[in-house]
Design a protein around this motif. Structure first.
Motif, PDB file in Angstrom:
ATOM      1  N   MET A 177      -2.461  23.844  19.503  1.00 12.93           N
ATOM      2  CA  MET A 177      -2.183  22.798  18.791  1.00 12.93           C
ATOM      3  C   MET A 177      -3.582  21.794  19.360  1.00 12.93           C
ATOM      4  O   MET A 177      -4.234  20.633  18.770  1.00 12.93           O
ATOM      5  CB  MET A 177      -1.653  21.917  19.790  1.00 12.93           C
ATOM      6  N   GLY A 178      -4.501  22.686  19.138  1.00 11.45           N
ATOM      7  CA  GLY A 178      -6.065  22.049  19.133  1.00 11.45           C
ATOM      8  C   GLY A 178      -6.392  21.236  19.735  1.00 11.45           C
ATOM      9  O   GLY A 178      -6.381  21.476  21.406  1.00 11.45           O
ATOM     10  N   ALA A 179      -7.089  20.240  19.910  1.00  3.94           N
ATOM     11  CA  ALA A 179      -8.056  19.573  21.195  1.00  3.94           C
ATOM     12  C   ALA A 179      -7.288  17.881  20.755  1.00  3.94           C
ATOM     13  O   ALA A 179      -8.246  17.057  21.457  1.00  3.94           O
ATOM     14  CB  ALA A 179      -8.904  20.060  21.274  1.00  3.94           C
ATOM     15  N   ASP A 180      -6.160  17.685  20.032  1.00  4.45           N
ATOM     16  CA  ASP A 180      -6.232  15.847  19.993  1.00  4.45           C
ATOM     17  C   ASP A 180      -4.456  15.262  20.650  1.00  4.45           C
ATOM     18  O   ASP A 180      -3.648  16.843  20.560  1.00  4.45           O
ATOM     19  CB  ASP A 180      -5.889  15.549  17.957  1.00  4.45           C
ATOM     20  N   LEU A 181      -4.361  14.185  20.535  1.00  4.84           N
ATOM     21  CA  LEU A 181      -3.186  13.992  20.688  1.00  4.84           C
ATOM     22  C   LEU A 181      -2.266  13.512  19.913  1.00  4.84           C
ATOM     23  O   LEU A 181      -1.586  11.579  19.078  1.00  4.84           O
ATOM     24  CB  LEU A 181      -3.230  12.925  21.960  1.00  4.84           C
ATOM     25  N   GLY A 182      -3.224  13.386  17.659  1.00  3.97           N
ATOM     26  CA  GLY A 182      -1.862  12.877  16.899  1.00  3.97           C
ATOM     27  C   GLY A 182      -1.180  12.910  16.743  1.00  3.97           C
ATOM     28  O   GLY A 182       0.190  14.039  17.188  1.00  3.97           O
ATOM     29  N   GLU A 183      -0.498  12.286  15.554  1.00  4.74           N
ATOM     30  CA  GLU A 183       0.556  12.092  15.201  1.00  4.74           C
ATOM     31  C   GLU A 183       1.461  13.495  15.365  1.00  4.74           C
ATOM     32  O   GLU A 183       2.453  13.594  16.004  1.00  4.74           O
ATOM     33  CB  GLU A 183       1.441  11.734  14.050  1.00  4.74           C
ATOM     34  N   VAL A 184       1.105  14.570  14.790  1.00  6.33           N
ATOM     35  CA  VAL A 184       1.516  16.140  14.867  1.00  6.33           C
ATOM     36  C   VAL A 184       1.609  16.654  15.842  1.00  6.33           C
ATOM     37  O   VAL A 184       2.976  16.965  16.293  1.00  6.33           O
ATOM     38  CB  VAL A 184       1.230  17.080  14.093  1.00  6.33           C
ATOM     39  N   ASN A 185       0.761  16.232  16.730  1.00  9.35           N
ATOM     40  CA  ASN A 185       1.397  16.862  18.202  1.00  9.35           C
ATOM     41  C   ASN A 185       1.917  16.134  19.089  1.00  9.35           C
ATOM     42  O   ASN A 185       2.372  16.485  19.882  1.00  9.35           O
ATOM     43  CB  ASN A 185      -0.547  16.879  19.223  1.00  9.35           C
ATOM     44  N   ARG A 186       1.857  14.491  18.737  1.00  8.13           N
ATOM     45  CA  ARG A 186       3.322  13.946  20.022  1.00  8.13           C
ATOM     46  C   ARG A 186       4.544  14.169  18.925  1.00  8.13           C
ATOM     47  O   ARG A 186       4.949  14.363  19.984  1.00  8.13           O
ATOM     48  CB  ARG A 186       2.362  12.351  19.705  1.00  8.13           C
ATOM     49  N   SER A 187       4.211  14.440  18.271  1.00  5.07           N
ATOM     50  CA  SER A 187       5.484  15.414  17.641  1.00  5.07           C
ATOM     51  C   SER A 187       6.374  16.073  18.020  1.00  5.07           C
ATOM     52  O   SER A 187       7.293  16.682  18.891  1.00  5.07           O
ATOM     53  CB  SER A 187       6.470  14.965  16.297  1.00  5.07           C
ATOM     54  N   LEU A 188       5.352  17.110  18.288  1.00  5.29           N
ATOM     55  CA  LEU A 188       5.977  18.796  18.810  1.00  5.29           C
ATOM     56  C   LEU A 188       5.724  18.453  19.978  1.00  5.29           C
ATOM     57  O   LEU A 188       5.815  19.615  20.949  1.00  5.29           O
ATOM     58  CB  LEU A 188       4.398  19.923  18.631  1.00  5.29           C
ATOM     59  N   LEU A 189       5.215  17.656  20.750  1.00  2.94           N
ATOM     60  CA  LEU A 189       5.304  17.874  22.661  1.00  2.94           C
ATOM     61  C   LEU A 189       6.683  17.435  22.472  1.00  2.94           C
ATOM     62  O   LEU A 189       6.930  17.802  24.002  1.00  2.94           O
ATOM     63  CB  LEU A 189       3.888  16.582  22.857  1.00  2.94           C
ATOM     64  N   LYS A 190       7.005  16.466  22.200  1.00  4.47           N
ATOM     65  CA  LYS A 190       8.167  16.361  22.310  1.00  4.47           C
ATOM     66  C   LYS A 190       9.858  17.712  22.707  1.00  4.47           C
ATOM     67  O   LYS A 190      10.262  17.782  22.440  1.00  4.47           O
ATOM     68  CB  LYS A 190       9.171  14.701  21.178  1.00  4.47           C
TER      69      LYS A 190
END
Ligand SMILES: Nc1ncnc2c1ncn2[C@@H]1O[C@H](COP(=O)(O)OP(=O)(O)O)[C@@H](O)[C@H]1O
Ligand SMILES: [Mg+2]
Length: 381
Positions: A261-274
């Motif tokens: 996920m690299g090192a950010d909490l942008g939109e893509v990662n936030r949707s993947l975190l679900k």
């Protein structure tokens, strides 16, 4: 092949026409000539969407729609009723029997396609909002900052899994960060931007088969989906719905999904975190990295990623003698360190030079052992 659409119509000409319009857009067609056939095919083929005629001999479209809605296998499939019956009362009955849309014949092909696309996107969004029970165990690798060894960790753990506790199972390693993508290179694979090719497709055209066809297979068996190593900001960004749909489709098919996920909490990662079952937060044992890790943990808690779903991994870029120790890190972050990866500058260099993950290049080295231990821990979750 794109999304699978079941087209139900007793009129052969109508059936052929709709089929041709959809096939031209890359959709797979399953056809049924009456209600009974429609139900059989819906249950057997698990289509992504149904286009349903109303007036048919025997069981009519309303009845088919109700039966589809009542069955758990087909209860949430998007259904378009498509019929010559254009009276208001007909529409109301159609919608009451569970259809998502009611379209009347004749229709311009472009309008039909637009409705199909919109409905598939809506369904994807709906699925993205619900936390699914995927077959795969999904593990996220998130750095507290860039350069702490997140990609190296994800690469080596994926190999350690595929060679160890997940032997004979399917392990997929994904990244959704166009630009700065290093996964393919770390595996010694030629970066060919298979990620972008998937994102260029309409979301409804994605399924596990399409996605796997674009993935690279490393000799260890790990399946890799990677972008290209170009400067960040110069590559097209990935829509978060696409990223989540890719992970979700694949998650129904493979046993492990690891996401760099690299090192950010942008939109893509936030949707993947679900979708993530367990998140590894990679930290380096020095003050600035710890402060960033602290902020990351606080942000994750705000996103409902409780600390029980997060494990710290301490990656030593520098020799341990000049770093903070494990206890200090745990006390500072109030979180258990699940794994420590020892510094191995020379091995890291050789590994990068040769495009061979550390666990393969020097299986007896200390970091290799630590990667394998972490893989064991993840498989036991
Ligand atoms: N255990 C280690 N010891 C020494 N250097 C390492 C170690 N792990 C990774 N590195 C090196 O650190 C650099 C950054 O690693 P990378 O995995 O690309 O980090 P990130 O994905 O967090 O940006 C790379 O040059 C890599 O070879
Ligand atoms: Mg990286």
């Amino acid at each position: 092949m794109g999304a699978k659409i079941l087209v139900v119509d007793d009129d052969l000409e109508s059936l052929k026409l709709i089929g041709m319009i959809l096939q031209a857009k890359g959709y797979q067609i399953v056809a049924a000539r009456d209600g009974q056939q429609a139900l059989e095919k819906a249950f057997r083929e698990a289509p992504d969407l149904v286009i349903l005629d109303v007036m048919m001999p025997g069981m009519d479209g309303y009845a088919v729609c109700q039966r589809l809605r009542a069955d758990p296998r087909t209860g949430t499939i998007p259904i378009i009723m498509f019929t010559a019956k254009g009276q208001l009362a007909d529409k109301v009955i159609g919608l009451q029997s569970g259809a998502d849309e009611y379209l009347t014949k004749p229709i311009h092909p472009r309008e039909l396609i637009a409705h199909v696309e919109a409905l598939l996107i809506r369904a994807a969004r709906f699925q993205a909002a619900a936390r699914p029970s995927l077959k795969a165990k999904v593990i996220g690798f998130l750095g507290c900052k860039g350069g702490v060894g997140t990609s190296t960790l994800a690469v080596n753990v994926s190999v350690a899994l595929a060679r160890g506790p997940a032997q004979g199972k399917k392990v997929a390693l994904l990244e959704f960060r166009p630009g700065m993508s290093t996964l393919a290179l770390q595996f010694g694979l030629k970066p060919r931007d298979n990620l972008q090719r998937l994102v260029d497709q309409p979301i409804g055209a994605l399924n596990a088969e399409v996605i796997q066809a674009q993935m690279d297979r490393h000799p260890t068996g790990v399946m890799v989906l990677s972008g290209t190593p170009v400067p960040l900001g110069t590559a097209k960004s990935i829509p978060s719905l696409h990223a989540a749909a890719i992970a979700r489709h694949l998650g129904a098919e493979v046993d492990y999904i690891l996401i760099d996920m690299g090192a950010d909490l942008g939109e893509v990662n936030r949707s993947l975190l679900k979708l993530v079952d367990y998140l590894l937060l990679v930290v380096e044992p020095y003050r600035i990295a710890l402060l960033l890790a602290q902020a990351m943990l606080a942000a994750l808690e705000g996103m409902d990623i409780g600390r029980h779903r997060v494990g710290l991994v301490l990656c030593h870029g520098a020799p341990a003698a000049v770093s903070l120790d494990r206890r200090t890190v745990e006390e500072f972050l109030q979180q258990e360190v699940k794994a420590v990866i020892s510094p191995a500058a020379e091995l890291a260099f050789q590994s990068a030079e040769q495009g061979q993950p550390m666990v393969l290049l020097q299986p007896e080295s200390v970091p290799a052992m630590q990667f394998r231990q972490l893989a064991e821990f993840l498989s036991s979750l």
